[in-house]
Scaffold this motif. Structure first.
Motif, short mmCIF file in Angstrom:
data_model
loop_
_atom_site.label_atom_id
_atom_site.label_comp_id
_atom_site.label_asym_id
_atom_site.label_seq_id
_atom_site.Cartn_x
_atom_site.Cartn_y
_atom_site.Cartn_z
N ILE A 29 0.10 -0.62 -3.09
CA ILE A 29 0.73 -1.14 -4.31
C ILE A 29 1.99 -0.36 -4.67
N LYS A 30 1.87 0.94 -4.91
CA LYS A 30 3.03 1.77 -5.21
C LYS A 30 3.16 2.87 -4.16
N ASP A 31 4.37 3.15 -3.76
CA ASP A 31 4.60 4.21 -2.78
C ASP A 31 4.71 5.54 -3.52
N GLU A 32 3.58 5.97 -4.08
CA GLU A 32 3.50 7.22 -4.83
C GLU A 32 2.24 7.97 -4.39
N PRO A 33 2.23 9.31 -4.51
CA PRO A 33 1.08 10.10 -4.05
C PRO A 33 -0.25 9.67 -4.67
N GLY A 34 -0.25 9.26 -5.93
CA GLY A 34 -1.49 8.89 -6.60
C GLY A 34 -2.08 7.57 -6.12
N PHE A 35 -1.36 6.87 -5.24
CA PHE A 35 -1.81 5.58 -4.75
C PHE A 35 -2.19 5.64 -3.27
N ARG A 36 -2.63 6.82 -2.85
CA ARG A 36 -3.03 7.03 -1.46
C ARG A 36 -4.39 6.40 -1.19
N LEU A 37 -4.56 5.89 0.02
CA LEU A 37 -5.84 5.38 0.49
C LEU A 37 -6.41 6.35 1.51
N ASP A 38 -7.65 6.77 1.32
CA ASP A 38 -8.33 7.65 2.27
C ASP A 38 -9.37 6.83 3.02
N PHE A 39 -9.12 6.59 4.31
CA PHE A 39 -10.02 5.78 5.12
C PHE A 39 -11.14 6.64 5.70
N ASN A 40 -12.29 6.00 5.92
CA ASN A 40 -13.44 6.68 6.52
C ASN A 40 -13.74 8.02 5.84
#
Length: 310
Positions: A29-40
């Protein structure tokens, strides 16, 4: 609306986009650190999402949520970074953000009750303990999320059952919020236009949503829609400890319901009155919004068709 490969959220240029950085970090959604996705993410061995992890569609941890909107009495509506939540899969995360934004920006009406998870033969327990990827009869799709203690004061898991598709002129869904004391907040929400002069009962104001919800909820429907009182006499148990006859009957490999409990609801829509008594009476715990915030179980005033039991 869908624009190319992105879902346009219609404000401030935000859309459901995925940004991959050279260091391997993925944001949404936003290219900001708080919008990170952590997979697995590392999950406890007994965690439901760990047990049913799919290699091609793994669980995802993020802090992404939508705050504000017309249903939350706030002048500020935007995507923010909040407390961490674990979505059952990446596809579940995508569906959650779409439904989250929709529910926050459209007028909805709902009815809610707090029930023992084994009421109605263990239907709720079965829905909450089966694989989150299992299709549910009467639903077009499902999505599941586990919230950390920051959202509700304790770790809790919620499953959403979407009842409608593109052939319907409205959107309706069911949310099942699982608490550690063995109870479940069950909410049916809809944007269906209310029937004029139908009275205050949810089932009369929103008849199409009611019919759809009865199929998905099976034997639990009377406790939510008809306000039947849970007397604990029909909380069937079984040898495997996973919720009575429903769990045993629904043993198809594809996860589809056997259909037996659907027949149990046919013709009983008007058997019970619409009193505000029920399993949720007296409860004041917070019911989850799709954004991870909370609403008191029993509903909010001022919305047509909303039934109170708190």
């Amino acid at each position: 609306m869908v624009v190319g490969r992105h879902v346009d959220f219609g404000e401030n240029g935000s859309c459901l986009r995925i940004v991959r950085h050279g260091n391997g970090e993925v944001r949404a959604i936003k290219d900001e650190p708080g919008f990170r996705l952590d997979f697995n993410p590392p999950l406890p061995p007994g965690n439901l999402y760990q047990q049913h992890r799919q290699q091609h569609d793994p669980p995802v941890v993020s802090r992404i949520c939508y705050r504000g909107g017309i249903n939350y009495r706030s002048d500020i509506s935007q995507w923010v970074s909040g407390f961490p939540s674990t979505d059952a899969s990446l596809s579940s995360f995508a569906k959650r953000t779409i439904l989250q934004h929709f529910s926050s920006t459209h007028q909805t009406n709902s009815t809610v009750n707090v029930l023992n998870r084994y009421v109605g033969g263990g239907r709720l327990d079965g829905l909450l303990t089966q694989s989150p990827h299992t299709p549910v009869a009467g639903c077009t799709t499902t999505l599941s999320r586990e919230d950390g203690p920051g959202w509700h004061g304790s770790i809790c898991r919620v499953r959403f059952l979407v009842l409608t598709d593109s052939s319907h002129p409205f959107i309706a869904w069911i949310s099942l919020l699982e608490w550690t004391d063995g109870t479940v907040d069950v909410r049916v929400a809809t944007t269906e236009a209310p029937v004029a002069d139908a009275g205050g009962a949810f089932k009369h104001c929103f008849p199409v949503t009611t019919l759809l919800a009865r199929v998905a909820l099976g034997r639990v429907a009377p406790y939510v829609i008809d306000r039947q009182v849970d007397d604990d006499n029909d909380d069937d148990s079984d040898s495997d400890g996973h919720g009575g006859w429903w769990d045993d009957m629904d043993g198809d490999s594809d996860g589809e319901d056997s259909g037996a409990e659907e027949d149990n609801d046919e013709g009983d829509g008007d058997k019970h009155d619409d009193s505000d008594s029920g399993g949720g009476q007296g409860h004041t715990r917070r019911h989850p919004s799709l954004s991870g915030g909370g609403k008191k179980a029993g509903g909010e005033g001022g919305q047509l068709g909303e039934e109170r039991n708190a």
